[in-house]
Structure formats: structure tokens, C-alpha cells
Design a protein around this motif. Structure first.
Motif, PDB file in Angstrom:
ATOM      1  N   GLU A   1       0.864  -1.282   0.198  1.00  0.00           N
ATOM      2  CA  GLU A   1       0.091  -0.095  -0.099  1.00  0.00           C
ATOM      3  C   GLU A   1       0.874   1.354  -0.028  1.00  0.00           C
ATOM      4  O   GLU A   1       0.431   2.260  -0.753  1.00  0.00           O
TER       5      GLU A   1
ATOM      6  N   ARG B   1       1.013   6.813  -6.751  1.00  0.00           N
ATOM      7  CA  ARG B   1      -0.152   7.465  -7.048  1.00  0.00           C
ATOM      8  C   ARG B   1      -0.109   8.814  -6.769  1.00  0.00           C
ATOM      9  O   ARG B   1      -0.607   9.575  -7.258  1.00  0.00           O
ATOM     10  N   HIS B   2       0.611   8.979  -5.549  1.00  0.00           N
ATOM     11  CA  HIS B   2       0.358  10.512  -4.814  1.00  0.00           C
ATOM     12  C   HIS B   2       1.609  11.217  -4.661  1.00  0.00           C
ATOM     13  O   HIS B   2       1.591  12.458  -4.519  1.00  0.00           O
TER      14      HIS B   2
ATOM     15  N   GLY C   1      -6.542   3.285   2.579  1.00  0.00           N
ATOM     16  CA  GLY C   1      -4.981   2.654   2.577  1.00  0.00           C
ATOM     17  C   GLY C   1      -4.533   2.594   3.884  1.00  0.00           C
ATOM     18  O   GLY C   1      -4.014   1.487   4.611  1.00  0.00           O
TER      19      GLY C   1
ATOM     20  N   ASN D   1       0.846   4.113  -2.816  1.00  0.00           N
ATOM     21  CA  ASN D   1       0.712   5.590  -2.411  1.00  0.00           C
ATOM     22  C   ASN D   1       1.729   6.442  -2.946  1.00  0.00           C
ATOM     23  O   ASN D   1       1.376   7.392  -3.577  1.00  0.00           O
TER      24      ASN D   1
END
Ligand SMILES: Nc1ncnc2c1ncn2[C@@H]1O[C@H](COP(=O)(O)OP(=O)(O)O)[C@@H](O)[C@H]1O
Ligand SMILES: [Mg+2]
Length: 309
Positions: free
Chosen positions: A228, A235-236, A274, A232
Motif C-alpha cells: 500500500e 499514485r500520490h 489505505g 501510494n
């Protein structure tokens, strides 16, 4: 027999520690005694002492301390005071039990989910994979019966089938990598890191000096948390680099996942599943999670998990 004896020895040991620390505190009021009280409370909790038990042990220790100091003891009033304290604290006991039950339930749920993921991953990989192999053969046979000008269409179908196969394999792997069960968390995390590194163009470094394998639950919690955190980061974070370091920290395993991305303010904005899931997984196996981030400074996630040795 052996287990119950060592439990009694542990109880006696802790009771003596409590009496010593309490005696020192009553006579000298040293701050360090309060630190010891804190540690004793933590150990008592880990050993599953109930609050009435703790109150009773504390009462016994206080009598012993006061007796040694020559202070006259009014047993009846002390006993009433203890009963009152135990009554006042009973709701804490209930809250603690509820928390423990919730953790046990969360642990069972995680186990069930992992089982389901394992089953679906295998079905995708083996069963759907088998069907695809048959389709491949059928298309190839069919292609041989066609005129040369239709071969390009057959090749296109074969190319698309190969893509479906690859996607199925990746999906199956992400659901529940067999390498996690077969070879353990480190190869599984290294494999994961390589995949993310290629797909998201992030440098991912994995470092560890921890050998051996903890329990399957701890191993799964570690893997899912790193998964996770990497998702993340991809993705971020807009990070260029992620570092994953796994070390031993006493009886715990400590995993630090840090990125050099944009960071965020934990606790504000949309509460994501998440980060919540990571925390619940850590709790469920007796571990702990900390998320440190700030806009502009990257993100550091630290996970502690019990090695259970
Ligand atoms: N490594 C990271 N870098 C920057 N922001 C992050 C990072 N990890 C999480 N965040 C922020 O925290 C939010 C919550 O994350 P999460 O709970 O995983 O939910 P989701 O990924 O579904 O949005 C994200 O939407 C993002 O804004
Ligand atoms: Mg997320």
C-alpha cells in the motif's frame, strides 16, 4: 504445566518489581519510579492482568511497604478503598476487552480475506490460464486452415491473447503472490519493488538485515503495508525515490518506508482506506504504525511488528 509455572513466576517477578518501585516512590518520590510504574503497567497488560488483579497486587504491595516503614495500617479502610478503585476502573476494563475483541475479529477477517485472495489468485492463474492456453491452440489450428491474407488477423488475435494472459498473471500476483508463501516477505517485497519501479519510474531500494521468517500473519501484514505504501508513493507522491529498510528493534521488526515526494498533512483531507488499513493490520498482529509527512518533505511510514520469539 510448564507454561502455567512460568506464568506464575512472571507474575511473582512483576509483583516484586511493583513492590520495589512503589516502596521507592513512597519513600523518595523519584520520577524514575513513575517510569518504572509505566513499564510495569505495560507488562501487566501484556500478561493479561485484569484491573481487579492489578488493584489487589498493588494493595498487597502497599501494605508491605507501609509495614516496613512502620506506618500503622488500617486494613479495613484500605480494602474498602481498593474495592472502590476497582469499581471506578471497571469500565476501563470493559473498554480494553472490547478493544481486544475488535482486534481479534480484525485478525480473523484479515486471515479470511487473505484466504479468499489466495483462492482467487490461484483460480485466475491456473484455471483461467488453462482456458487461455486452449484458446491459443484453437486459434493457431484455425489459422493454419486460413489463407495467407488472413494470417495478419490471426496474429493480432494472438497478440491480444498474450496481453490478456500477462494481465491475468499480474492480477493474480498482486492479489496474493505465491512467492510470499513460498519464499517469504523479503523476495516478495523485492519483486514488488521491481514492479513498481518499472511501472512508475521510481527508484525503489530495499535493504534488510533481518533473516528468517516471522509468523504468516506478521509476514502478510508487512507485505500488505509495503504494497500500500508503494502504491501510494506511485499514485500520490511524485517521488523519484523510495527507500524500504527493514531492521530488528529488540523483539520487534521495524520497517521504514520513506519517499522524497510532495508529502501531505496526515489527518487532514480525505481519510483514505489505505492508511487506515495499514494501521488496522498492524494493530491486529500486535504491532504499531506511524505516518510522518508534511507538504514538501516527503513521507515516512514506520511499521513495528512483533517477531514473536
Ligand atoms: N506517499 C504519499 N505521498 C503523498 N501523499 C500521500 C502519500 N500517501 C498518502 N498520501 C495522501 O493520503 C491520502 C490517503 O491515502 P490512502 O489512505 O492510501 O487512500 P488513497 O490512496 O485511496 O487515496 C491520499 O489520497 C494522499 O492524498
Ligand atoms: Mg492508497
Amino acid at each position: 504445566m510448564g507454561a502455567s509455572r512460568s506464568m506464575t513466576e512472571a507474575t511473582v517477578g512483576l509483583e516484586q518489581q511493583l513492590e520495589q518501585a512503589l516502596g521507592s516512590w513512597v519513600e523518595h518520590s523519584d520520577e524514575a519510579d513513575l517510569d518504572r510504574a509505566h513499564d510495569i503497567g505495560r507488562t501487566a497488560l501484556a500478561q493479561d492482568w485484569s484491573i481487579p488483579h492489578l488493584v489487589a497486587i498493588h494493595g498487597r504491595a502497599l501494605r508491605a511497604v507501609l509495614g516496613r516503614m512502620g506506618v500503622p495500617i488500617d486494613d479495613e479502610h484500605l480494602r474498602r478503598g481498593e474495592a472502590f478503585l476497582a469499581g471506578a476502573l471497571s469500565c476501563y476494563e470493559m473498554t480494553h476487552r472490547g478493544y481486544r475483541d475488535a482486534i481479534a475479529a480484525s485478525r480473523q477477517l484479515n486471515d479470511a480475506l487473505e484466504q479468499a485472495a489466495r483462492r482467487i489468485a490461484r483460480a485466475l492463474h491456473d484455471e483461467a490460464g488453462q482456458v487461455l492456453v486452449s484458446v491459443h491452440l484453437a486459434v493457431a489450428n484455425f489459422g493454419r486452415a486460413l489463407l495467407p491474407e488472413h494470417q495478419a488477423g490471426i496474429s493480432e488475435i494472438q497478440g491480444l491473447l498474450a496481453q490478456v494472459e500477462q494481465q491475468l498473471r499480474r492480477l493474480s500476483h498482486e492479489l496474493r503472490p505465491t512467492v510470499l508463501d513460498d519464499l517469504g516477505w523479503l523476495p516478495a517485497i523485492q519483486f514488488l519493488a521491481e514492479g513498481v519501479s518499472q511501472r512508475a519510474q521510481i527508484e525503489v531500494h530495499v535493504r534488510s538485515d533481518v533473516g528468517g521468517r516471522p509468523s504468516p500473519q506478521v509476514e502478510t501484514a508487512l507485505y500488505r503495508t509495503v504494497q500500500e505504501a508503494l502504491t501510494n508513493a506511485a499514485r500520490h507522491s511524485q517521488a523519484s525515490r523510495v527507500d524500504i529498510e527493514v531492521e530488528r528493534d529488540g523483539g520487534m521488526l521495524r520497517c521504514l518506508i520513506s519517499d522524497d515526494g510532495v508529502g501531505f498533512e496526515p489527518g487532514t483531507g480525505r481519510a483514505g482506506l489505505g492508511l487506515l488499513g495499514m494501521r488496522e493490520r498492524a494493530d491486529a498482529v500486535g504491532g504499531r504504525l506511524s505516518v510522518v509527512s508534511q507538504p514538501g518533505t516527503g513521507t515516512r511510514i514506520t511499521l513495528w511488528l512483533p517477531l514473536g520469539e
